[in-house]
Design an enzyme around this catalytic site. Structure first.
Site, PDB file in Angstrom:
ATOM      1  N   ASP A  44       0.838  -1.205   0.000  1.00  0.00           N
ATOM      2  CA  ASP A  44       0.000   0.000   0.000  1.00  0.00           C
ATOM      3  C   ASP A  44       0.873   1.255   0.000  1.00  0.00           C
ATOM      4  O   ASP A  44       0.377   2.374  -0.080  1.00  0.00           O
ATOM      5  CB  ASP A  44      -1.014  -0.005   1.157  1.00  0.00           C
ATOM      6  CG  ASP A  44      -0.377  -0.059   2.525  1.00  0.00           C
ATOM      7  OD1 ASP A  44       0.868  -0.163   2.626  1.00  0.00           O
ATOM      8  OD2 ASP A  44      -1.113   0.007   3.538  1.00  0.00           O
ATOM      9  N   SER A  45       2.208   1.052   0.012  1.00  0.00           N
ATOM     10  CA  SER A  45       3.143   2.162  -0.188  1.00  0.00           C
ATOM     11  C   SER A  45       2.912   2.803  -1.551  1.00  0.00           C
ATOM     12  O   SER A  45       3.388   3.914  -1.799  1.00  0.00           O
ATOM     13  CB  SER A  45       4.590   1.669  -0.077  1.00  0.00           C
ATOM     14  OG  SER A  45       4.823   0.573  -0.947  1.00  0.00           O
ATOM     15  N   ASP A  83      -1.198  -6.284  -0.391  1.00  0.00           N
ATOM     16  CA  ASP A  83      -1.277  -5.623   0.911  1.00  0.00           C
ATOM     17  C   ASP A  83      -2.725  -5.199   1.177  1.00  0.00           C
ATOM     18  O   ASP A  83      -3.341  -4.557   0.317  1.00  0.00           O
ATOM     19  CB  ASP A  83      -0.401  -4.361   0.841  1.00  0.00           C
ATOM     20  CG  ASP A  83       0.324  -4.072   2.122  1.00  0.00           C
ATOM     21  OD1 ASP A  83       0.143  -4.798   3.102  1.00  0.00           O
ATOM     22  OD2 ASP A  83       1.101  -3.088   2.128  1.00  0.00           O
ATOM     23  N   LYS A 112      -1.433  -9.478   2.859  1.00  0.00           N
ATOM     24  CA  LYS A 112      -0.585  -9.076   3.991  1.00  0.00           C
ATOM     25  C   LYS A 112      -1.376  -8.149   4.895  1.00  0.00           C
ATOM     26  O   LYS A 112      -2.044  -7.244   4.397  1.00  0.00           O
ATOM     27  CB  LYS A 112       0.685  -8.380   3.488  1.00  0.00           C
ATOM     28  CG  LYS A 112       1.568  -7.847   4.635  1.00  0.00           C
ATOM     29  CD  LYS A 112       2.952  -7.448   4.166  1.00  0.00           C
ATOM     30  CE  LYS A 112       3.066  -6.048   3.639  1.00  0.00           C
ATOM     31  NZ  LYS A 112       2.642  -4.981   4.564  1.00  0.00           N
ATOM     32  N   GLU A 114      -1.135  -5.811   8.632  1.00  0.00           N
ATOM     33  CA  GLU A 114      -0.259  -5.244   9.664  1.00  0.00           C
ATOM     34  C   GLU A 114      -0.815  -5.543  11.047  1.00  0.00           C
ATOM     35  O   GLU A 114      -2.018  -5.403  11.283  1.00  0.00           O
ATOM     36  CB  GLU A 114      -0.137  -3.719   9.486  1.00  0.00           C
ATOM     37  CG  GLU A 114       0.574  -3.324   8.214  1.00  0.00           C
ATOM     38  CD  GLU A 114       0.795  -1.810   8.090  1.00  0.00           C
ATOM     39  OE1 GLU A 114       0.559  -1.060   9.063  1.00  0.00           O
ATOM     40  OE2 GLU A 114       1.214  -1.383   6.990  1.00  0.00           O
ATOM     41  N   GLU A 181       9.357  -4.665  10.215  1.00  0.00           N
ATOM     42  CA  GLU A 181       9.805  -3.349   9.732  1.00  0.00           C
ATOM     43  C   GLU A 181      10.281  -2.460  10.878  1.00  0.00           C
ATOM     44  O   GLU A 181       9.659  -2.433  11.953  1.00  0.00           O
ATOM     45  CB  GLU A 181       8.634  -2.664   8.995  1.00  0.00           C
ATOM     46  CG  GLU A 181       9.008  -1.280   8.478  1.00  0.00           C
ATOM     47  CD  GLU A 181       8.015  -0.679   7.489  1.00  0.00           C
ATOM     48  OE1 GLU A 181       7.013  -1.345   7.155  1.00  0.00           O
ATOM     49  OE2 GLU A 181       8.266   0.465   7.058  1.00  0.00           O
TER      50      GLU A 181
END
Ligand code: KIV
Length: 263
Positions: A44-45, A83, A112, A114, A181
């Protein structure tokens, strides 16, 4: 890296060789990354380096599905991770509904999400329902507003213990690998040792099971800022600007197109 990875071969790589993960958002770059990567992350960056936003929070599921399809088209032989954007896995039911949408509308191999111990029930629910899950612990970019900035994790004993609990909870819940991260290197190394699934680092030192970088950072294309953990493998921004300037100069001087470019 010619054979497409699976969750089984990714798990088996732990302790055998470091895994290579890179982000991509489109078919063209995905095809360029494919020969030298094990996994492609549609992160999602993309909300920052592709859409120009200041953080990842406004990325939508539709955006992720669009870019995941593009990446899968360009890298048909790659293990592709989609993501899940902010807000799309707020509880078990929302997470399953949105992950099913990703699996039905793209050929992505996994999603993915978080979070650590706090998200373990969601990871388990997804895995129990046939969704392969890559975890993401440590610095969580989707928590940037909630935490008031990007905070490196693992600096205090309490944080270190929590990170180990997070990793173990995600593994027990059924994740096949996880990203770690922005974590002190020695803590990340301990976490990688404490679980049996691969732990892929970004800003987490060398003693983990693999590395992930955002492609536009590592190619030196993203100029706004360079985090400490990024190595620029080329000065992409300068090369692109120089090429565009040469084109612009030649157009203005009527040096392009030449005979060979003309029908
Ligand atoms: O969105 C992303 O690109 C990521 C990486 C930073 C791991 O989550």
């Amino acid at each position: 890296m010619n054979k497409k990875m699976t969750i089984t071969s990714i798990k088996k790589a732990k302790g055998v060789r470091p895994l290579v993960m890179i982000t991509a958002y489109d078919a063209l770059f995905a095809s360029l990354l494919e020969p030298s990567s094990d996994m492609i992350l549609v992160g999602d960056s993309l909300n920052m380096s592709f859409a120009g936003k200041s953080d990842t929070l406004s990325a939508s599921l539709e955006q992720m599905i669009y870019h995941t399809n593009a990446v899968c088209m360009g890298a048909k032989n790659s293990f592709v991770i989609c993501d899940m954007p902010f807000g799309t896995y707020a509880n078990k039911d929302i997470a399953l509904q949105n992950s099913i949408k990703v699996f039905q509308e793209t050929p992505a191999d996994c999603v993915k999400i978080e979070g650590g111990e706090d998200k373990a029930d969601i990871v388990k629910y997804l895995c129990d329902n046939g969704i392969a899950v890559c975890g993401h612990i440590g610095l969580l970019p989707q928590s940037v507003r909630g935490e008031g900035g990007y905070k490196v994790k693992g600096k205090t004993k309490q944080e270190q213990l929590q990170l180990i609990q997070d990793a173990k909870a995600i593994e027990s819940a059924g994740a096949f690998c996880m990203v770690i991260e922005g974590v002190k290197a020695e803590v990340a190394a301990e976490i990688a040792k404490s679980v049996d699934i691969p732990v892929i680092g970004i800003g987490a030192g060398v003693d983990v099971d693999g590395q992930v970088l955002v492609f536009s950072d590592m190619l030196g294309l993203f100029e706004a800022f360079t985090p400490k953990f990024v190595k620029k493998y080329m000065d992409g921004a300068s090369l692109v600007k120089e090429a565009i300037k040469n084109y612009s100069d030649e157009v203005q001087a009527k040096e392009f197109p030449q005979e060979i470019h003309t029908y």
